[in-house]
Scaffold this motif. Sequence first.
Motif: not given
Length: 184
Positions: A169-174
């Motif tokens: 999830r955090v990777g997708c945002v980044a």
Amino acid sequence: VLGREGVDLTAMRTAAGVSTGVALITIDAQGENTIVAVGGANLLVSPEDIQGVAGLIRSAEVLLMQLEVPLDAVEAAARLANEAEAASLTKRPIDTPPEQLAKALLALGPGAVIITLGKLGALVADASGCNTVPTIPVTASDTVGAGDAFCGTVAAMLAEDKTLAHAVRVGCVAGALAATKPGA
């Protein structure tokens, strides 16, 4: 420069008379990129080189591979760390649905597989099934580096003992945010 930034260079080697790997990137009007890579010294990485750093790979919290070195070296690292990369390792066509690629990769032995889907987010597969993790909507101006931002963030989150779901999830945002600015 890398050493000053805290990057461990103990496994790095140089190759006299060979250029560094270079990627030339073009961007279309929608901000999507096409990358033409000249492998240079990257193409000299061998399975023997991987065996030379086997202890380092086995002790790593995360092994991130992006097929920028020869496939036999990637496979050697995958065997050491029980991780893999999609269509090339499954020897399936590039247009194979991501869910099928993920299942084929899981059959090779890793506990989980992540396949990036660009503006659609990422597919995460493990023994419990396949789930698509959406990204946030952004106006992309340049997708160069978005995949790197995604992968680096996921690796960092996993190294910090975050769950795979949280890391993706955090990777997708980044990755999405990286696409909103020009340059890698």
